[in-house]
Write an enzyme that holds these catalytic residues in place. Sequence first.
Site, PDB file in Angstrom:
ATOM      1  NE  ARG A 121      39.957  45.126  47.802  1.00 49.61           N
ATOM      2  CZ  ARG A 121      38.961  44.275  47.614  1.00 49.61           C
ATOM      3  NH1 ARG A 121      38.057  44.082  48.566  1.00 49.61           N
ATOM      4  NH2 ARG A 121      38.839  43.601  46.493  1.00 49.61           N
ATOM      5  CG  HIS A 148      37.790  45.200  41.452  1.00 47.52           C
ATOM      6  ND1 HIS A 148      39.024  44.633  41.722  1.00 47.52           N
ATOM      7  CD2 HIS A 148      36.895  44.538  42.245  1.00 47.52           C
ATOM      8  CE1 HIS A 148      38.877  43.696  42.639  1.00 47.52           C
ATOM      9  NE2 HIS A 148      37.604  43.612  42.965  1.00 47.52           N
ATOM     10  CD  GLN A 151      35.492  40.472  40.416  1.00 47.02           C
ATOM     11  OE1 GLN A 151      35.883  40.410  41.584  1.00 47.02           O
ATOM     12  NE2 GLN A 151      34.935  39.428  39.810  1.00 47.02           N
ATOM     13  CG  ASP A 243      29.424  45.387  42.451  1.00 48.80           C
ATOM     14  OD1 ASP A 243      29.314  44.657  43.457  1.00 48.80           O
ATOM     15  OD2 ASP A 243      30.373  46.186  42.299  1.00 48.80           O
ATOM     16  CB  CYS A 283      32.406  41.306  41.439  1.00 44.92           C
ATOM     17  SG  CYS A 283      31.486  42.671  42.167  1.00 44.92           S
ATOM     18  NE  ARG A 311      39.706  38.952  41.586  1.00 46.57           N
ATOM     19  CZ  ARG A 311      39.453  39.756  42.621  1.00 46.57           C
ATOM     20  NH1 ARG A 311      38.222  39.843  43.105  1.00 46.57           N
ATOM     21  NH2 ARG A 311      40.402  40.498  43.161  1.00 46.57           N
TER      22      ARG A 311
HETATM   23  N1   CP Z   1      35.086  40.699  44.418  1.00 52.87           N
HETATM   24  C1   CP Z   1      35.969  41.055  45.375  1.00 52.87           C
HETATM   25  O1   CP Z   1      36.877  41.883  45.146  1.00 52.87           O
HETATM   26  O2   CP Z   1      35.807  40.392  46.542  1.00 52.87           O
HETATM   27  P1   CP Z   1      36.466  40.837  47.936  1.00 52.87           P
HETATM   28  O3   CP Z   1      35.959  42.222  48.255  1.00 52.87           O
HETATM   29  O4   CP Z   1      36.018  39.797  48.937  1.00 52.87           O
HETATM   30  O5   CP Z   1      37.959  40.848  47.771  1.00 52.87           O
END
Ligand code: CP
Length: 337
Positions: A121, A148, A151, A243, A283, A311
């Site tokens: 990440r 992402h 997601q 989002d 998300c 997820r």
């Molecule tokens: N939607 C998502 O990626 O959640 P987090 O940032 O909590 O991992």
Amino acid sequence: MRSQAVERISVGPVPGVSKPTMRDLVSTRDLSPAEVRSVLDLAAVVKARPSDFRRTLDGKQLVMFFEKPSLRTRLTFEAGMASLGGTAFFMDQTGGRIDARESLPDIAHNVERWVDVIVLRTFAHSTVEGMAAHASIPVINALSDLEHPCQALADYSVLQERFGNLKNVTLAYVGDGNNVAHSLLLTGAMLGSHVRVATPPGYQPNAEIFAAAQEIAQETGATVEAMTDPREAVSGADAVYTDAWASMGQENEADARIPIFQPYQVNEKLMAKAAPHAVFMHCLPAHRGQEATDAVMDSPQSVVFDQAEGRLHVQKAILMLLLWGGASRFPVRSAHV
Ligand code: CP
């Protein structure tokens, strides 16, 4: 003793799930349309019969390097890996960029000697690309500033479960043209589905990603549209998605963005313009009262926690497809796959 399902899967994945050739998941564009469908199909089987997969990744090890905070992504990779018989390690990189202490190639050439898959990440998408270029083991993008992919795959697994044929589904994304919007565009295009993105002027999706989604859509029969009117986007849609107005790393812009994005808030009035059966998607984490109201977040139309659950199932499917498919295609890894 392994169940019959696991034995069958160990020589070739679930019937109806095409043979995987996935190498990395840096971008949704690393997958073919058939592979995107394979992820969703396998995720559905994993969700329905989790116990059949308990030993599937026995002995496999995953490491996560996260430059940004996470609830869902970290826990679903950790829980998912554990439920498949593997182990996950977390490297907290929130105090500095991954390659601040040593070069990305050097990190890659260390980590590939110890574990089987790397999950990143990051802020810069190029960090995920760089790790994938140098590491001989699969690399998964768990969110970069550009995409992402996990997601959006989870989101489409929820839509497939809800509506069946995704070719008849229109998803309206309303808000910032960010990484999640990009991955929804690419994934929807791969699946032959229909995606409308409404953003304020100046906050449109990345032009190169949008062009890629258009190109994929031409092959699959999908449609992708970008516009500025949220009501036009939502009109008759099967799913309304939003989002955060300011993503991680844009916190200093958050206050200035509020008046710009206020007309894009998903509230009951906007939801009323969607199809009567429409679902509301986010998300998470949500900024309640900004991009979505409590009334929408907590309504019967809301599937936000189904997305969070998705997820887990989708990432288990991704891990299995990457680790199954990698052994034959990439002999450099075969000694430890
Ligand atoms: N939607 C998502 O990626 O959640 P987090 O940032 O909590 O991992």
